[in-house]
Design a protein around this motif. Structure first.
Motif, PDB file in Angstrom:
ATOM      1  N   THR A  53      57.845  37.298  40.492  1.00 15.39           N
ATOM      2  CA  THR A  53      58.969  36.357  40.393  1.00 15.39           C
ATOM      3  C   THR A  53      58.543  35.039  39.754  1.00 15.39           C
ATOM      4  OG1 THR A  53      59.677  37.356  42.433  1.00 15.39           O
ATOM      5  CG2 THR A  53      60.866  35.425  41.734  1.00 15.39           C
ATOM      6  N   VAL A  54      57.331  34.617  40.025  1.00 14.73           N
ATOM      7  CA  VAL A  54      56.870  33.337  39.483  1.00 14.73           C
ATOM      8  C   VAL A  54      56.849  33.373  37.947  1.00 14.73           C
ATOM      9  CG1 VAL A  54      54.400  33.886  39.654  1.00 14.73           C
ATOM     10  CG2 VAL A  54      55.162  31.526  39.806  1.00 14.73           C
ATOM     11  N   TYR A  72      58.905  35.052  36.125  1.00 13.78           N
ATOM     12  CA  TYR A  72      60.298  34.968  35.670  1.00 13.78           C
ATOM     13  C   TYR A  72      60.738  33.502  35.585  1.00 13.78           C
ATOM     14  CZ  TYR A  72      65.329  35.623  35.484  1.00 13.78           C
ATOM     15  OH  TYR A  72      66.650  35.571  35.110  1.00 13.78           O
ATOM     16  N   ASN A  73      60.369  32.707  36.590  1.00 19.26           N
ATOM     17  CA  ASN A  73      60.765  31.297  36.578  1.00 19.26           C
ATOM     18  C   ASN A  73      60.187  30.565  35.371  1.00 19.26           C
ATOM     19  OD1 ASN A  73      62.257  31.391  38.891  1.00 19.26           O
ATOM     20  ND2 ASN A  73      60.504  31.042  40.212  1.00 19.26           N
ATOM     21  N   GLN A  74      58.968  30.950  34.994  1.00 20.16           N
ATOM     22  CA  GLN A  74      58.359  30.290  33.840  1.00 20.16           C
ATOM     23  C   GLN A  74      59.111  30.604  32.550  1.00 20.16           C
ATOM     24  OE1 GLN A  74      54.406  31.671  34.468  1.00 20.16           O
ATOM     25  NE2 GLN A  74      53.952  30.078  35.970  1.00 20.16           N
ATOM     26  N   GLY A  75      59.822  31.715  32.551  1.00 20.59           N
ATOM     27  CA  GLY A  75      60.629  32.073  31.380  1.00 20.59           C
ATOM     28  C   GLY A  75      61.845  31.171  31.203  1.00 20.59           C
ATOM     29  N   ALA A  76      62.152  30.326  32.209  1.00 19.24           N
ATOM     30  CA  ALA A  76      63.317  29.430  32.105  1.00 19.24           C
ATOM     31  C   ALA A  76      63.162  28.461  30.937  1.00 19.24           C
ATOM     32  CB  ALA A  76      63.485  28.649  33.403  1.00 19.24           C
ATOM     33  N   ASN A  77      61.921  28.219  30.574  1.00 23.19           N
ATOM     34  CA  ASN A  77      61.638  27.300  29.473  1.00 23.19           C
ATOM     35  C   ASN A  77      61.833  27.940  28.106  1.00 23.19           C
ATOM     36  OD1 ASN A  77      61.062  24.674  29.897  1.00 23.19           O
ATOM     37  ND2 ASN A  77      58.912  24.987  30.404  1.00 23.19           N
ATOM     38  N   PHE A  85      66.836  36.626  29.394  1.00 26.67           N
ATOM     39  CA  PHE A  85      65.903  37.275  30.320  1.00 26.67           C
ATOM     40  C   PHE A  85      66.654  37.448  31.637  1.00 26.67           C
ATOM     41  CE2 PHE A  85      61.260  36.668  31.962  1.00 26.67           C
ATOM     42  CZ  PHE A  85      61.099  38.035  31.969  1.00 26.67           C
ATOM     43  N   GLN A  90      67.768  39.572  35.391  1.00 27.00           N
ATOM     44  CA  GLN A  90      67.264  40.328  36.527  1.00 27.00           C
ATOM     45  C   GLN A  90      67.988  41.678  36.588  1.00 27.00           C
ATOM     46  OE1 GLN A  90      67.602  36.492  39.268  1.00 27.00           O
ATOM     47  NE2 GLN A  90      67.053  38.263  40.452  1.00 27.00           N
ATOM     48  N   PRO A 149      64.511  39.836  44.071  1.00 27.71           N
ATOM     49  CA  PRO A 149      63.087  39.766  44.419  1.00 27.71           C
ATOM     50  C   PRO A 149      62.800  40.492  45.741  1.00 27.71           C
ATOM     51  CG  PRO A 149      63.947  37.599  43.846  1.00 27.71           C
ATOM     52  CD  PRO A 149      65.121  38.508  43.952  1.00 27.71           C
ATOM     53  N   MET A 152      60.202  41.523  40.926  1.00 29.58           N
ATOM     54  CA  MET A 152      61.545  42.098  40.726  1.00 29.58           C
ATOM     55  C   MET A 152      61.617  42.726  39.333  1.00 29.58           C
ATOM     56  SD  MET A 152      63.600  38.610  40.212  1.00 29.58           S
ATOM     57  CE  MET A 152      63.274  37.530  38.846  1.00 29.58           C
ATOM     58  N   ARG A 198      62.316  34.220  16.371  1.00 34.89           N
ATOM     59  CA  ARG A 198      62.199  33.020  15.537  1.00 34.89           C
ATOM     60  C   ARG A 198      62.146  31.762  16.411  1.00 34.89           C
ATOM     61  NH1 ARG A 198      65.779  30.113  12.246  1.00 34.89           N
ATOM     62  NH2 ARG A 198      67.492  31.013  13.401  1.00 34.89           N
ATOM     63  N   ILE A 208      59.092  29.070  16.852  1.00 37.98           N
ATOM     64  CA  ILE A 208      59.300  27.642  16.591  1.00 37.98           C
ATOM     65  C   ILE A 208      58.825  26.835  17.799  1.00 37.98           C
ATOM     66  CG2 ILE A 208      61.077  25.861  16.353  1.00 37.98           C
ATOM     67  CD1 ILE A 208      62.670  27.848  14.634  1.00 37.98           C
ATOM     68  N   LEU A 209      59.231  27.294  18.978  1.00 37.23           N
ATOM     69  CA  LEU A 209      58.881  26.575  20.200  1.00 37.23           C
ATOM     70  C   LEU A 209      57.372  26.491  20.390  1.00 37.23           C
ATOM     71  CD1 LEU A 209      60.434  25.398  22.713  1.00 37.23           C
ATOM     72  CD2 LEU A 209      59.741  27.473  23.869  1.00 37.23           C
TER      73      LEU A 209
END
Lengths: 294, 253
Positions: free
Chosen positions: A146-147, A149-154, A159, A161, A165, A180, A192, A196-197
């Motif tokens: 799960t941790v 997944y939270n990092q993917g918020a950036n 993304f 579910q 969880p 999860m 792309r 860029i990010l």
């Protein structure tokens, strides 16, 4: 650069794959304590390591592994329809040739940085996404912690579910994990935006020629890599020629690059050569690469 | 069992403000008899100060009591999540009380929460990166420990946090828009379009073109085109020159 290993070029990476299975044993069984994955021979190989599995590995110039991940087709057994089959309570894992499952993400050297200061996971994820987009893959699903997944918020990712969880493991002295099932939609726009990010301007896939791969940190577009793989599947005897041409084209000395290009141009003009298509080698041309380090 | 969360995930796509989001979360919270829910930006979210609420029902007697007494400075939950590099697993208040050796004041906060009918709570740390952490706290009178409910509430918290983060960052981008258009002191400045002024403002905030593209939701090429137009209109050769000229001509005052 990221090496892509599938059934076509697996014979070029036998020792690397052996090292990978041992490394996975080291990381997943010994360090993380997932005893269920342990095998007496010390090779962490499970039912999803099949001929159809594609491995993405970041290798150093001595062909030692820095990090990696695998991708399995969803048309056969997957983690989400076997081990974690009860976890997809919100939506089912999509199945088909355009949908793959990713798993076994590991980084051996977390302190490693590329020439321009990028961590391994930047290159690894970019490599997987580049390959997936080129292959027409539309989604990557998998059971993740799960941790992560939270990092993917950036990230500019769609993304989602597939389940809630839950705890897993915890038997026979194993740790209790918390994860999860998730699904990542893949398309050219998200690739792309990701690049860029992360300020990854160049392609990151290597030609994936095993130990013949030029050591230079120059990536090729996935289309070029795939065309070369396809060509070598039919003409394995030309691998050294392709490799030396790729190495020459990456040489910092322009005279070497020009000489190599002229040689291939001559081969293309020579109508007496029928058994060898120089056009495929010409696809590895200077316009496809950049001498700038990634 | 999962109908409520499925509906929530469907409806959250239509939400466009924090107020709407709070109303949507409230529906689920009511189903689980949760009276208190709040998501706080502990640190790291650039558009919000540290320890500011992102969403939740924070205008309640308990929250007012909590803030007016400065409990956030010594609350065991805030300290617990600030200090550790945890794996993002939710935990119950009672688990924390059982595991940690709490100070007298910290027990007092839990006691007062109990008296305010918040008898058990769930804390969900949401670590977006090493530099950004949000904390969702939920509590109620009849809160029971249950793995499935915890999974559902965790899902609600994660998705609501994601949405709130998107909304707040977007609003932040709009707020940065110069509000003195038309009253800029130098004629050169009035030749810039509102979008170009916005880009210039971001550049002066030490944002790279890549950052601006992400914040404003357009491609980096669009930002580069705006930048080129700014340079041309202001008669400068670099963006440093453009920012310097904008400052000299009082755009940001």
């Amino acid at each position: 650069m990221i090496h892509v290993i599938d059934k076509v070029n697996r014979h070029l990476y036998l020792s690397v794959l052996e090292e990978m299975f041992q490394l996975r044993h080291e990381i997943f069984v010994k360090e993380r304590g997932w005893k269920k994955l342990a095998k007496p021979d010390g090779f962490e190989i499970d039912q999803f390591d099949t001929e159809e599995t594609t491995y993405f590995l970041k290798l150093d110039p001595d062909m030692h592994i820095i990090g990696g991940m695998r991708m399995c087709p969803t048309v056969g057994p997957t983690q989400l329809n076997t081990i974690f089959k009860d976890s997809c309570v919100l939506a089912d894992q999509p199945v088909g040739p355009e949908h793959y499952e990713w798993s076994r993400y590991f980084i051996k050297d977390t302190k490693y940085r590329s020439a321009s200061g990028k961590p391994v996971f930047y290159e690894l994820y970019t490599g997987i996404l580049e390959y997936a987009v080129a292959m027409g893959i539309r989604s990557l699903s998998g059971f993740i912690e799960t941790v992560a997944y939270n990092q993917g918020a950036n990230m500019p990712w769609d993304f989602k579910q597939l389940g809630i969880p839950t705890e897993f493991g915890g038997t026979n002295g194993e740790p209790v994990g918390y994860g999860m099932p998730t699904i990542l939609a893949v398309d050219n726009t998200m690739l792309r935006k990701t690049k860029i990010l992360w300020r990854m301007r160049k392609p990151v896939l290597s030609l994936s020629l095993g130990e013949y791969t030029p050591v230079s940190e120059v990536g090729f577009k996935p289309e070029v890599m795939m065309a070369v793989q396809e060509f070598l599947a039919d003409h394995p005897e030309h691998i050294e020629f392709v490799a030396s041409y790729a190495a020459a084209i990456q040489n910092v000395d322009p005279t070497v690059r020009n000489a190599a290009q002229n040689t291939v141009a001559d081969l293309m003009d020579d109508s007496s050569i029928t058994e060898f298509s120089a056009a495929i080698v010409d696809r590895i041309n200077a316009s496809q690469i950049s001498m700038a380090m990634q | 069992m999962f109908t409520a969360v499925k509906n929530f995930l469907d409806e959250i796509n239509t939400v466009s403000s924090v107020r709407e989001l709070e109303a949507l979360v409230q529906v689920v919270m009511n189903q689980y008899d949760i009276q208190h829910f709040i998501c706080t930006n502990m640190y790291g979210l650039e558009c919000l100060s540290d320890r500011k609420p992102m969403f939740g029902n924070w205008d309640t007697p308990w929250v007012n009591h909590y803030i007016s007494n400065g409990y956030y400075l010594e609350d065991a939950i805030a300290q617990h999540d600030n200090g550790i590099d945890n794996d993002g697993r939710p935990y119950y208040w009672s688990e924390l009380m059982a595991q940690k050796d709490l100070a007298k004041n910290q027990y007092q906060i839990f006691r007062e929460a109990w008296e305010a009918d918040l008898r058990e709570g769930l804390v969900i740390p949401l670590r977006v990166s090493a530099r950004e952490l949000a904390l969702v706290s939920m509590a109620g009178r009849n809160f029971k420990q249950n793995p499935e409910v915890r999974g559902i509430l965790h899902t609600i918290a994660m998705q609501a946090h994601r949405k709130a983060r998107d909304i707040l960052l977007k609003e932040y981008g709009q707020r940065l828009m110069p509000d003195r258009l038309g009253r800029v002191p130098h004629p050169d400045m009035s030749t810039l379009t509102p979008t170009e002024l916005n880009v210039l403002k971001f550049l002066a905030e030490d944002k790279s073109p890549g950052d601006i593209a992400i914040i404003t939701g357009v491609s980096i090429n669009t930002i580069n085109r705006h930048s080129a137009n700014i340079k041309q209109k202001l008669g400068v050769r670099s963006l440093y020159g453009a920012v310097a000229k904008a400052i000299r001509y009082g755009l940001f005052h």
